[in-house]
Design a protein around this motif. Sequence first.
Motif, mmCIF file in Angstrom:
data_model
loop_
_atom_site.group_PDB
_atom_site.id
_atom_site.type_symbol
_atom_site.label_atom_id
_atom_site.label_comp_id
_atom_site.label_asym_id
_atom_site.label_seq_id
_atom_site.Cartn_x
_atom_site.Cartn_y
_atom_site.Cartn_z
ATOM 1 N N VAL A 76 -12.912 2.562 -12.220
ATOM 2 C CA VAL A 76 -12.663 1.907 -10.930
ATOM 3 C C VAL A 76 -12.631 0.389 -11.106
ATOM 4 O O VAL A 76 -11.804 -0.304 -10.502
ATOM 5 N N VAL A 77 -13.511 -0.114 -11.963
ATOM 6 C CA VAL A 77 -13.556 -1.562 -12.222
ATOM 7 C C VAL A 77 -12.243 -2.034 -12.836
ATOM 8 O O VAL A 77 -11.724 -3.106 -12.478
ATOM 9 N N ILE A 78 -11.674 -1.254 -13.759
ATOM 10 C CA ILE A 78 -10.409 -1.635 -14.387
ATOM 11 C C ILE A 78 -9.308 -1.765 -13.344
ATOM 12 O O ILE A 78 -8.536 -2.740 -13.330
ATOM 13 N N VAL A 79 -9.219 -0.789 -12.438
ATOM 14 C CA VAL A 79 -8.177 -0.815 -11.410
ATOM 15 C C VAL A 79 -8.360 -2.008 -10.484
ATOM 16 O O VAL A 79 -7.413 -2.775 -10.239
ATOM 17 N N LEU A 80 -9.576 -2.198 -9.969
ATOM 18 C CA LEU A 80 -9.819 -3.286 -9.022
ATOM 19 C C LEU A 80 -9.615 -4.655 -9.674
ATOM 20 O O LEU A 80 -9.018 -5.559 -9.075
ATOM 21 N N THR A 81 -10.105 -4.809 -10.909
ATOM 22 C CA THR A 81 -9.959 -6.095 -11.600
ATOM 23 C C THR A 81 -8.502 -6.432 -11.843
ATOM 24 O O THR A 81 -8.062 -7.574 -11.621
ATOM 25 N N ALA A 82 -7.718 -5.448 -12.295
ATOM 26 C CA ALA A 82 -6.297 -5.685 -12.562
ATOM 27 C C ALA A 82 -5.555 -6.044 -11.280
ATOM 28 O O ALA A 82 -4.726 -6.968 -11.269
ATOM 29 N N LEU A 83 -5.834 -5.335 -10.201
ATOM 30 C CA LEU A 83 -5.145 -5.617 -8.936
ATOM 31 C C LEU A 83 -5.465 -7.023 -8.436
ATOM 32 O O LEU A 83 -4.581 -7.734 -7.938
ATOM 33 N N ILE A 84 -6.725 -7.433 -8.565
ATOM 34 C CA ILE A 84 -7.110 -8.784 -8.129
ATOM 35 C C ILE A 84 -6.424 -9.834 -9.004
ATOM 36 O O ILE A 84 -5.904 -10.845 -8.501
ATOM 37 N N GLU A 85 -6.400 -9.597 -10.322
ATOM 38 C CA GLU A 85 -5.760 -10.558 -11.235
ATOM 39 C C GLU A 85 -4.272 -10.680 -10.931
ATOM 40 O O GLU A 85 -3.722 -11.792 -10.917
ATOM 41 N N TRP A 86 -3.607 -9.579 -10.698
ATOM 42 C CA TRP A 86 -2.168 -9.618 -10.418
ATOM 43 C C TRP A 86 -1.883 -10.193 -9.030
ATOM 44 O O TRP A 86 -0.920 -10.930 -8.836
ATOM 45 N N MET A 87 -2.738 -9.873 -8.056
ATOM 46 C CA MET A 87 -2.510 -10.327 -6.684
ATOM 47 C C MET A 87 -2.636 -11.843 -6.575
ATOM 48 O O MET A 87 -1.848 -12.499 -5.877
ATOM 49 N N PHE A 88 -3.610 -12.407 -7.254
ATOM 50 C CA PHE A 88 -3.848 -13.846 -7.170
ATOM 51 C C PHE A 88 -3.262 -14.609 -8.365
ATOM 52 O O PHE A 88 -3.582 -15.766 -8.596
ATOM 53 N N ARG A 89 -2.413 -13.937 -9.146
ATOM 54 C CA ARG A 89 -1.666 -14.570 -10.239
ATOM 55 C C ARG A 89 -2.564 -15.139 -11.335
ATOM 56 O O ARG A 89 -2.212 -16.133 -11.978
ATOM 57 N N PHE A 90 -3.754 -14.529 -11.529
ATOM 58 C CA PHE A 90 -4.587 -14.963 -12.645
ATOM 59 C C PHE A 90 -3.979 -14.537 -13.983
ATOM 60 O O PHE A 90 -4.217 -15.156 -15.012
ATOM 61 N N SER A 91 -3.208 -13.457 -13.970
ATOM 62 C CA SER A 91 -2.513 -12.984 -15.159
ATOM 63 C C SER A 91 -1.324 -12.154 -14.725
ATOM 64 O O SER A 91 -1.257 -11.679 -13.584
ATOM 65 N N ASP A 92 -0.370 -11.998 -15.645
ATOM 66 C CA ASP A 92 0.822 -11.200 -15.362
ATOM 67 C C ASP A 92 0.577 -9.740 -15.710
ATOM 68 O O ASP A 92 -0.254 -9.411 -16.566
ATOM 69 N N ALA A 93 1.343 -8.875 -15.064
ATOM 70 C CA ALA A 93 1.216 -7.436 -15.307
ATOM 71 C C ALA A 93 1.955 -7.065 -16.593
ATOM 72 O O ALA A 93 3.181 -7.037 -16.623
ATOM 73 N N SER A 94 1.183 -6.795 -17.657
ATOM 74 C CA SER A 94 1.771 -6.391 -18.926
ATOM 75 C C SER A 94 1.902 -4.880 -18.981
ATOM 76 O O SER A 94 1.368 -4.148 -18.140
ATOM 77 N N LEU A 95 2.647 -4.407 -19.983
ATOM 78 C CA LEU A 95 2.813 -2.959 -20.153
ATOM 79 C C LEU A 95 1.458 -2.291 -20.395
ATOM 80 O O LEU A 95 1.155 -1.237 -19.820
ATOM 81 N N GLN A 96 0.617 -2.917 -21.246
ATOM 82 C CA GLN A 96 -0.712 -2.352 -21.505
ATOM 83 C C GLN A 96 -1.571 -2.354 -20.252
ATOM 84 O O GLN A 96 -2.336 -1.423 -19.999
ATOM 85 N N GLY A 97 -1.439 -3.414 -19.440
ATOM 86 C CA GLY A 97 -2.222 -3.489 -18.215
ATOM 87 C C GLY A 97 -1.840 -2.406 -17.221
ATOM 88 O O GLY A 97 -2.704 -1.792 -16.589
ATOM 89 N N VAL A 98 -0.534 -2.179 -17.064
ATOM 90 C CA VAL A 98 -0.068 -1.125 -16.157
ATOM 91 C C VAL A 98 -0.528 0.240 -16.649
ATOM 92 O O VAL A 98 -0.974 1.091 -15.864
ATOM 93 N N LEU A 99 -0.422 0.467 -17.967
ATOM 94 C CA LEU A 99 -0.893 1.730 -18.540
ATOM 95 C C LEU A 99 -2.383 1.924 -18.285
ATOM 96 O O LEU A 99 -2.825 3.030 -17.942
ATOM 97 N N ALA A 100 -3.152 0.846 -18.413
ATOM 98 C CA ALA A 100 -4.597 0.935 -18.183
ATOM 99 C C ALA A 100 -4.901 1.309 -16.734
ATOM 100 O O ALA A 100 -5.773 2.142 -16.469
ATOM 101 N N VAL A 101 -4.180 0.705 -15.789
ATOM 102 C CA VAL A 101 -4.418 0.989 -14.372
ATOM 103 C C VAL A 101 -4.039 2.430 -14.042
ATOM 104 O O VAL A 101 -4.786 3.144 -13.346
ATOM 105 N N VAL A 102 -2.889 2.882 -14.540
ATOM 106 C CA VAL A 102 -2.445 4.248 -14.247
ATOM 107 C C VAL A 102 -3.420 5.266 -14.848
ATOM 108 O O VAL A 102 -3.838 6.232 -14.181
ATOM 109 N N ALA A 103 -3.801 5.058 -16.116
ATOM 110 C CA ALA A 103 -4.726 5.989 -16.770
ATOM 111 C C ALA A 103 -6.086 5.981 -16.076
ATOM 112 O O ALA A 103 -6.713 7.042 -15.901
ATOM 113 N N SER A 104 -6.550 4.810 -15.658
ATOM 114 C CA SER A 104 -7.839 4.716 -14.966
ATOM 115 C C SER A 104 -7.795 5.416 -13.617
ATOM 116 O O SER A 104 -8.754 6.104 -13.225
#
Length: 304
Positions: A243-271
């Motif tokens: 759950v932490v992986i999903v929430l952290t990634a969404l916050i980072e992408w929403m506020f432009r702290f980092s870009d959505a990479s292929l590994q990041g998207v895979l991590a969110v989907v798998a999580s």
Amino acid sequence: TVSATILIYMLKCCISASMYAGNRGDWTEALNKSNAPISSVGRIQIPGLLAPALPGALLGSYDAMSFMALAKVDPITYNVVLRLRVVFIGLLWQFIFRRRVSMQQWTALILYSIASIARELGQLEDLGRTAIWPFVLLLLQTSIGCVATVVSEKVLKDLGMPTDIVNCWLYLWGLTTLLAFQVFAHGGIFSLWKELLCGEAWLKLAHDGYMIASILMMSVFGVVTAYFLREFSSITKEMCGAVVIVLTALIEWMFRFSDASLQGVLAVVASAIATLLFATHPLQAKASEDRLPDARPEAQREVE
């Protein structure tokens, strides 16, 4: 640093004692239960206060070894190996509690491991090369952490003492281990004075707001985790990371702290899939249908 970790263990002891006192706990009863024998070796009675000694010493050793491993292992290797601990915890949990982890739960655990590794690979650019002995040290540290987590859960659930008192003994044993590590690895008794007790060390800490905040948060987190382990399980605790992986990634992408990479998207989907699988078939606190068969002789089981 080790001195900050020592302060965290000291604060966790104080918080646990304060919680017990705040609940109008009877200290005489707590001491009696701590001294009451829980088992025996020959004619030697083992008091309850020694039950948390093993997980406490393991937790202290794990934290002490983390500084040694971080100094010799590149960050990505450290994080990837650390994220694989959930699988080992699942195997160890089955053995210690004699409970069966279902195929759906194992699928969730493996997906979470994949998600964790994918996220680490997406955040770091280069995979460093690690020599064999630092890698062995890292594996040993991870194994000690897994054993400490599951054994702590076992002690918290089965010891029959108030959770706050178990925590006090658990953190005291961990604190003793860390103090011993500081003395033997960093220059003897004088190092305790220099790094922990002298006015200069406290003045340095007072000017480091981030360190103070970290010590406070980690102390509270440690106490809360003990209650979580008592009510749920080590596996459920590890799965909260999905759950932490999903929430952290969404916050980072929403506020432009980092870009959505292929590994990041895979991590969110798998999580997300791992969370759904585990949520639809969670581990129960107490269950009989998933208990592993007892391999001991029938006569021995009847005695119990």
